[in-house]
Design a protein around this motif. Structure first.
Motif, PDB file in Angstrom:
ATOM      1  N   ASP A   1      -1.471  89.254 -48.243  1.00 36.80           N
ATOM      2  CA  ASP A   1      -0.913  89.186 -49.592  1.00 36.80           C
ATOM      3  C   ASP A   1      -1.957  89.725 -50.572  1.00 36.80           C
ATOM      4  OD1 ASP A   1       0.650  88.653 -51.760  1.00 36.80           O
ATOM      5  OD2 ASP A   1       0.245  86.501 -51.803  1.00 36.80           O
ATOM      6  N   MET A   2      -1.934  91.048 -50.770  1.00 40.14           N
ATOM      7  CA  MET A   2      -2.992  91.709 -51.520  1.00 40.14           C
ATOM      8  C   MET A   2      -2.554  92.050 -52.942  1.00 40.14           C
ATOM      9  SD  MET A   2      -5.296  91.646 -49.284  1.00 40.14           S
ATOM     10  CE  MET A   2      -6.533  92.554 -50.204  1.00 40.14           C
ATOM     11  N   PRO A   3      -3.504  92.042 -53.882  1.00 38.56           N
ATOM     12  CA  PRO A   3      -3.170  92.430 -55.259  1.00 38.56           C
ATOM     13  C   PRO A   3      -3.190  93.948 -55.422  1.00 38.56           C
ATOM     14  CG  PRO A   3      -5.485  91.858 -55.132  1.00 38.56           C
ATOM     15  CD  PRO A   3      -4.907  91.607 -53.755  1.00 38.56           C
ATOM     16  N   ALA A   4      -2.541  94.406 -56.468  1.00 38.13           N
ATOM     17  CA  ALA A   4      -2.741  95.781 -56.925  1.00 38.13           C
ATOM     18  C   ALA A   4      -4.041  95.812 -57.717  1.00 38.13           C
ATOM     19  CB  ALA A   4      -1.586  96.217 -57.796  1.00 38.13           C
ATOM     20  N   VAL A   5      -4.875  96.807 -57.461  1.00 38.65           N
ATOM     21  CA  VAL A   5      -6.166  96.902 -58.148  1.00 38.65           C
ATOM     22  C   VAL A   5      -6.353  98.316 -58.678  1.00 38.65           C
ATOM     23  CG1 VAL A   5      -8.663  96.655 -57.992  1.00 38.65           C
ATOM     24  CG2 VAL A   5      -7.178  95.159 -56.633  1.00 38.65           C
ATOM     25  N   THR A   6      -6.595  98.423 -59.968  1.00 41.12           N
ATOM     26  CA  THR A   6      -6.891  99.705 -60.594  1.00 41.12           C
ATOM     27  C   THR A   6      -8.247  99.601 -61.271  1.00 41.12           C
ATOM     28  OG1 THR A   6      -4.538 100.088 -61.036  1.00 41.12           O
ATOM     29  CG2 THR A   6      -6.110 101.437 -62.253  1.00 41.12           C
ATOM     30  N   PHE A   7      -9.163 100.481 -60.889  1.00 44.42           N
ATOM     31  CA  PHE A   7     -10.489 100.484 -61.492  1.00 44.42           C
ATOM     32  C   PHE A   7     -10.470 101.408 -62.703  1.00 44.42           C
ATOM     33  CE2 PHE A   7     -11.325  99.326 -57.048  1.00 44.42           C
ATOM     34  CZ  PHE A   7     -11.999  98.131 -57.244  1.00 44.42           C
ATOM     35  N   VAL A   8     -10.969 100.920 -63.826  1.00 45.41           N
ATOM     36  CA  VAL A   8     -10.950 101.672 -65.080  1.00 45.41           C
ATOM     37  C   VAL A   8     -12.325 101.575 -65.743  1.00 45.41           C
ATOM     38  CG1 VAL A   8      -8.478 101.440 -65.562  1.00 45.41           C
ATOM     39  CG2 VAL A   8     -10.011  99.573 -66.186  1.00 45.41           C
ATOM     40  N   ASP A   9     -12.719 102.508 -66.579  1.00 35.64           N
ATOM     41  CA  ASP A   9     -11.954 103.655 -66.975  1.00 35.64           C
ATOM     42  C   ASP A   9     -12.772 104.882 -66.603  1.00 35.64           C
ATOM     43  OD1 ASP A   9      -9.605 104.737 -68.456  1.00 35.64           O
ATOM     44  OD2 ASP A   9     -11.205 105.555 -69.718  1.00 35.64           O
ATOM     45  N   GLY A  10     -12.097 105.930 -66.127  1.00 33.12           N
ATOM     46  CA  GLY A  10     -12.813 107.124 -65.748  1.00 33.12           C
ATOM     47  C   GLY A  10     -12.421 107.620 -64.379  1.00 33.12           C
ATOM     48  N   PRO A  11     -13.290 108.373 -63.702  1.00 31.77           N
ATOM     49  CA  PRO A  11     -12.978 109.003 -62.413  1.00 31.77           C
ATOM     50  C   PRO A  11     -13.044 108.002 -61.258  1.00 31.77           C
ATOM     51  CG  PRO A  11     -15.222 109.526 -63.041  1.00 31.77           C
ATOM     52  CD  PRO A  11     -14.632 108.755 -64.199  1.00 31.77           C
ATOM     53  N   LEU A  12     -12.132 107.051 -61.258  1.00 30.11           N
ATOM     54  CA  LEU A  12     -12.178 105.939 -60.311  1.00 30.11           C
ATOM     55  C   LEU A  12     -10.938 105.939 -59.422  1.00 30.11           C
ATOM     56  CD1 LEU A  12     -13.550 103.364 -62.896  1.00 30.11           C
ATOM     57  CD2 LEU A  12     -14.855 104.650 -61.185  1.00 30.11           C
TER      58      LEU A  12
END
Length: 366
Positions: free
Chosen positions: A210-221
């Motif tokens: 049961d994994m979360p959505a993960v978005t790394f911010v901000d920039g070329p990630l």
């Protein structure tokens, strides 16, 4: 007045614009060269319906996404689903801004979120984490929905072979239309700005956790985001997802179609290494499942603008946008342009204002 309107491209924008115009009693024809709608870029992406959190460096895109998210969920309530746990994380060393600045931008934009004081047990070397409600597009539902609603107005397996544009109308494949709309993102007609065509590779992973959505911010990630199947996620990277940048769509298509297993493996290794810097157990939780190839169209410039623009050449409109949630702005701008043109048509007349003034002046004397 009802107009006869042709739309080139049966992606999200082409289908939405077609449906909106159809509801206004327009005679609409949508041309799609694939055998199903939402086949190309609309069906080859992260399926993310977002609120603008990964556009901290461009106010216009952020606000359009914020407003478009609300309108999309109201207009298409059954074409997306909520993400159980959706996180945006600011890495301590690789982000272009610190966490406090990022939060300030989002608060000033009126985008709701909850700060996670304890961060996330999956992430390391993070300056801060927020949690917010975003959604995933239900692609199969969307294809069925547009196929049914557009019915005979959606022409699949139909390529546009010839377009003749004039002040009086547009002729497509020998048939005259009052207006035409190019929703191919510069693959058929070119908007009056410089564009780059970017073939991309998107990676798919399976998980039993049961994994979360993960978005790394901000920039070329990078980011990992669920699909409509909760056991399948996509992995993308601002740096490694692109396969190159080209000045013509033909070059981008050739590069996309020539991707080899070796290229796919190299991209996979690079993306996994990048996300593991802040998500160290990514490989333990996710198993590689495959790739998906697509082409993005972007304006040339050192800015992070992915908002919606509509350009017009006589009776032919072209649409350019980077996000699904700005479809409403495209329709409004097209209709506003048509309405302005029609309201200004005809010969201006001189109203009775002089007579009214004179009569009032005479009446005041008696």
């Amino acid at each position: 007045m009802a107009y006869k309107i042709a739309i080139i491209g049966g992606g999200w924008y082409g289908c939405h614009i077609g449906l909106a115009l159809q509801s206004l009693q327009m005679d609409v024809t949508v041309f799609e060269k694939a055998d199903r709608p939402l086949h190309y870029a609309s069906g080859n992406n992260q399926f993310r319906l977002h609120q603008g959190f990964h556009y901290a460096r461009h106010h216009g895109t952020r606000i359009q996404s914020r407003d478009g998210f609300i309108r999309f969920t109201e207009r298409y309530p059954n074409l997306s689903a909520p993400i159980k746990q959706n996180l945006y994380a600011v890495p301590r060393e690789t982000s272009l801004m610190d966490f406090d600045t990022y939060k300030l931008i989002m608060v000033s934009s009126g985008i709701p979120f909850v700060e996670m004081p304890e961060g996330s047990p999956y992430l390391t070397n993070i300056d801060g984490v927020i949690k917010t409600d975003e959604r995933v597009i239900l692609l199969d539902n969307a294809r069925n929905y547009f196929s049914q609603r557009l019915k005979g107005n959606l022409h699949l397996n139909t390529a546009v072979e010839a377009v003749s544009n004039s002040e009086d109308g547009v002729v497509i494949n020998g048939v005259r239309y009052d207006y035409a709309i190019d929703a191919t993102w510069g693959h058929y007609t070119k908007p009056p700005i410089k564009l780059i065509y970017e073939p991309t590779i998107l990676l798919y992973y399976e998980t039993s956790h049961d994994m979360p959505a993960v978005t790394f911010v901000d920039g070329p990630l990078s980011s990992v985001y669920p699909t409509e199947d909760p056991s399948i996620f996509t992995l993308s990277s601002v740096v490694h997802t692109p396969l190159g940048q080209f000045s013509t769509p033909e070059e981008a298509v050739r590069t996309r179609d020539d991707v080899t297993g070796a290229v796919s493996l190299a991209k996979r290794q690079a993306m996994e290494a990048q996300i593991s810097e802040n998500f160290p157990k990514f490989r333990d939780y996710f198993r590689f499942a495959g790739v998906q190839l697509a082409i993005k169209t972007k304006p040339v410039g050192n800015f992070d603008d992915r908002s919606c623009y509509v350009y017009r050449d006589r009776r032919l409109f072209s649409v350019l946008s980077g996000k699904i949630d700005t479809v409403f702005f495209a329709v409004e701008r097209i209709l506003a342009s048509i309405e302005t043109e029609q309201s200004n048509a005809g010969t201006p007349s001189i109203g009775p204002i002089k007579g009214d003034i004179l009569q009032r002046e005479l009446a005041d004397k008696f």
